[in-house]
Every structure is written in C-alpha cells, then in structure tokens.
Design a protein around this motif. Sequence first.
Motif, PDB file in Angstrom:
ATOM      1  N   ASP A  32       0.711  -1.300   0.038  1.00  0.00           N
ATOM      2  CA  ASP A  32      -0.058  -0.039   0.220  1.00  0.00           C
ATOM      3  C   ASP A  32       0.806   1.284  -0.010  1.00  0.00           C
ATOM      4  OD1 ASP A  32      -1.980  -1.477   0.129  1.00  0.00           O
ATOM      5  OD2 ASP A  32      -2.277  -1.502   2.372  1.00  0.00           O
ATOM      6  N   GLN A  33       2.147   0.921   0.596  1.00  0.00           N
ATOM      7  CA  GLN A  33       2.962   2.279   0.748  1.00  0.00           C
ATOM      8  C   GLN A  33       3.738   2.593  -0.543  1.00  0.00           C
ATOM      9  OE1 GLN A  33       4.544   0.371   3.796  1.00  0.00           O
ATOM     10  NE2 GLN A  33       6.009  -0.750   2.615  1.00  0.00           N
ATOM     11  N   PRO A  34       4.246   3.617  -0.832  1.00  0.00           N
ATOM     12  CA  PRO A  34       4.972   3.958  -2.230  1.00  0.00           C
ATOM     13  C   PRO A  34       6.581   3.303  -1.992  1.00  0.00           C
ATOM     14  CG  PRO A  34       5.061   6.038  -0.512  1.00  0.00           C
ATOM     15  CD  PRO A  34       3.996   4.963  -0.044  1.00  0.00           C
ATOM     16  N   LEU A  35       6.751   2.726  -3.129  1.00  0.00           N
ATOM     17  CA  LEU A  35       8.049   2.167  -3.490  1.00  0.00           C
ATOM     18  C   LEU A  35       8.971   3.062  -4.279  1.00  0.00           C
ATOM     19  CD1 LEU A  35       7.056  -1.200  -4.450  1.00  0.00           C
ATOM     20  CD2 LEU A  35       7.512  -0.601  -2.149  1.00  0.00           C
ATOM     21  N   GLU A  36      10.359   3.005  -4.207  1.00  0.00           N
ATOM     22  CA  GLU A  36      11.156   3.608  -4.901  1.00  0.00           C
ATOM     23  C   GLU A  36      12.061   2.445  -5.554  1.00  0.00           C
ATOM     24  OE1 GLU A  36      13.464   6.495  -3.034  1.00  0.00           O
ATOM     25  OE2 GLU A  36      11.987   7.479  -2.072  1.00  0.00           O
ATOM     26  N   CYS A  37      12.070   2.537  -6.787  1.00  0.00           N
ATOM     27  CA  CYS A  37      12.999   1.649  -7.623  1.00  0.00           C
ATOM     28  C   CYS A  37      14.078   2.029  -8.468  1.00  0.00           C
ATOM     29  CB  CYS A  37      12.192   0.656  -8.336  1.00  0.00           C
ATOM     30  SG  CYS A  37      12.970  -0.724  -9.175  1.00  0.00           S
ATOM     31  N   ARG A  38      15.351   1.715  -8.161  1.00  0.00           N
ATOM     32  CA  ARG A  38      16.341   2.351  -9.048  1.00  0.00           C
ATOM     33  C   ARG A  38      16.700   1.019  -9.958  1.00  0.00           C
ATOM     34  NH1 ARG A  38      20.040   6.715  -7.853  1.00  0.00           N
ATOM     35  NH2 ARG A  38      21.562   5.432  -8.941  1.00  0.00           N
ATOM     36  N   THR A  39      16.664   1.139 -11.392  1.00  0.00           N
ATOM     37  CA  THR A  39      16.899  -0.076 -12.085  1.00  0.00           C
ATOM     38  C   THR A  39      18.198   0.598 -13.180  1.00  0.00           C
ATOM     39  OG1 THR A  39      14.689  -0.474 -12.251  1.00  0.00           O
ATOM     40  CG2 THR A  39      16.192  -1.356 -13.883  1.00  0.00           C
ATOM     41  N   GLN A  40      19.139  -0.337 -12.990  1.00  0.00           N
ATOM     42  CA  GLN A  40      20.420  -0.127 -13.982  1.00  0.00           C
ATOM     43  C   GLN A  40      20.392  -1.114 -15.079  1.00  0.00           C
ATOM     44  OE1 GLN A  40      24.198  -0.159 -11.753  1.00  0.00           O
ATOM     45  NE2 GLN A  40      25.551  -0.614 -13.667  1.00  0.00           N
ATOM     46  N   LEU A  41      20.584  -0.574 -16.178  1.00  0.00           N
ATOM     47  CA  LEU A  41      20.585  -1.442 -17.304  1.00  0.00           C
ATOM     48  C   LEU A  41      22.187  -1.447 -17.772  1.00  0.00           C
ATOM     49  CD1 LEU A  41      17.314  -0.678 -19.196  1.00  0.00           C
ATOM     50  CD2 LEU A  41      17.999  -2.435 -17.428  1.00  0.00           C
ATOM     51  N   GLY A  42      22.611  -2.583 -18.524  1.00  0.00           N
ATOM     52  CA  GLY A  42      23.896  -2.474 -18.959  1.00  0.00           C
ATOM     53  C   GLY A  42      24.265  -3.688 -19.826  1.00  0.00           C
ATOM     54  N   PHE A  43      25.512  -3.962 -20.233  1.00  0.00           N
ATOM     55  CA  PHE A  43      25.965  -4.980 -21.296  1.00  0.00           C
ATOM     56  C   PHE A  43      27.181  -5.475 -20.600  1.00  0.00           C
ATOM     57  CE2 PHE A  43      28.353  -6.467 -24.851  1.00  0.00           C
ATOM     58  CZ  PHE A  43      27.359  -7.583 -25.266  1.00  0.00           C
ATOM     59  N   SER A  44      27.363  -6.614 -20.204  1.00  0.00           N
ATOM     60  CA  SER A  44      28.729  -7.320 -19.536  1.00  0.00           C
ATOM     61  C   SER A  44      28.557  -8.517 -20.567  1.00  0.00           C
ATOM     62  CB  SER A  44      28.245  -7.807 -18.421  1.00  0.00           C
ATOM     63  OG  SER A  44      29.469  -8.676 -17.843  1.00  0.00           O
ATOM     64  N   LYS A  45      29.782  -8.794 -21.413  1.00  0.00           N
ATOM     65  CA  LYS A  45      29.845  -9.674 -22.323  1.00  0.00           C
ATOM     66  C   LYS A  45      29.909 -11.133 -21.863  1.00  0.00           C
ATOM     67  CE  LYS A  45      32.603  -6.964 -25.722  1.00  0.00           C
ATOM     68  NZ  LYS A  45      33.869  -6.732 -26.212  1.00  0.00           N
ATOM     69  N   PRO A  46      29.145 -11.936 -22.419  1.00  0.00           N
ATOM     70  CA  PRO A  46      28.220 -11.849 -23.529  1.00  0.00           C
ATOM     71  C   PRO A  46      26.700 -11.751 -23.009  1.00  0.00           C
ATOM     72  CG  PRO A  46      28.386 -14.135 -22.666  1.00  0.00           C
ATOM     73  CD  PRO A  46      29.010 -13.325 -21.904  1.00  0.00           C
ATOM     74  N   ASP A  47      26.323 -11.132 -22.168  1.00  0.00           N
ATOM     75  CA  ASP A  47      24.739 -10.984 -21.777  1.00  0.00           C
ATOM     76  C   ASP A  47      24.815  -9.599 -21.390  1.00  0.00           C
ATOM     77  OD1 ASP A  47      24.694 -13.600 -21.829  1.00  0.00           O
ATOM     78  OD2 ASP A  47      24.598 -13.910 -19.931  1.00  0.00           O
ATOM     79  N   TYR A  48      23.318  -9.207 -21.569  1.00  0.00           N
ATOM     80  CA  TYR A  48      22.947  -8.091 -21.067  1.00  0.00           C
ATOM     81  C   TYR A  48      22.470  -8.134 -19.670  1.00  0.00           C
ATOM     82  CZ  TYR A  48      22.550  -6.294 -25.745  1.00  0.00           C
ATOM     83  OH  TYR A  48      22.855  -6.025 -27.189  1.00  0.00           O
TER      84      TYR A  48
END
Length: 105
Positions: A32-48
């Motif tokens: 019910d309470q507000p959430l904070e989300c930090r998302t980091q996207l990157g590339f690390s060979k051989p995967d995302y």
Amino acid sequence: MRIETYGQSMEVTPALRDYVETKLKRLERHFDQPLECRTQLGFSKPDYVAEATINFSGRTLHADAGAETMYAAIDMLADKLDRLVLKHKRKQIDRQRGPRGENAD
C-alpha cells in the motif's frame, strides 16, 4: 511507485524505459505504501544485465539478472523481484504471528 532507470555504458531508449516501468509496476500490488526503485541496465559480455534496488519502509531489496537480450533480462529481473517481495511479505507475516509450535499454557 517511482522508478528511476539508467544505463551503464549504454543509452536507455524510451522503449526500454517504458518496458521496465510496465514490468515493475506489478510490484505495486503487494504494498500500500509507495516504493522507490532504481534500475540499472548494462552490457556485460556476452549478456545484457539488469539490476534493481527497491526501497520501502526502511528495507532494501536487490536483484540482478542477465540474458542474451535486454528484454529477457528485464523479464527475469521482474520475476526475481516479485519473488523477493513475496518472500519478504511472508517473513513479515510470520514475525507478527510469533513462533510456531509453542503451547499456550
């Protein structure tokens, strides 16, 4: 729910940002309470790689996932976060109920 998405050594396109927001919006249904989300996207060979940290009520949950495509990594990350949130909620309920197996003499 406030979602902050940024890229590490890559540019986050509006399509990726929208995809992350739609996948992580389902976490709101657990609280019910507000959430904070930090998302980091990157590339690390051989995967995302996709990583996320959620802050709520003084608690922090972290998960990461890697896959061949960024969209698959985001899907896996959303599933992991969903399981972590449910596990946290079960622990909260168990703590409120008290120890199991004790007799009320």
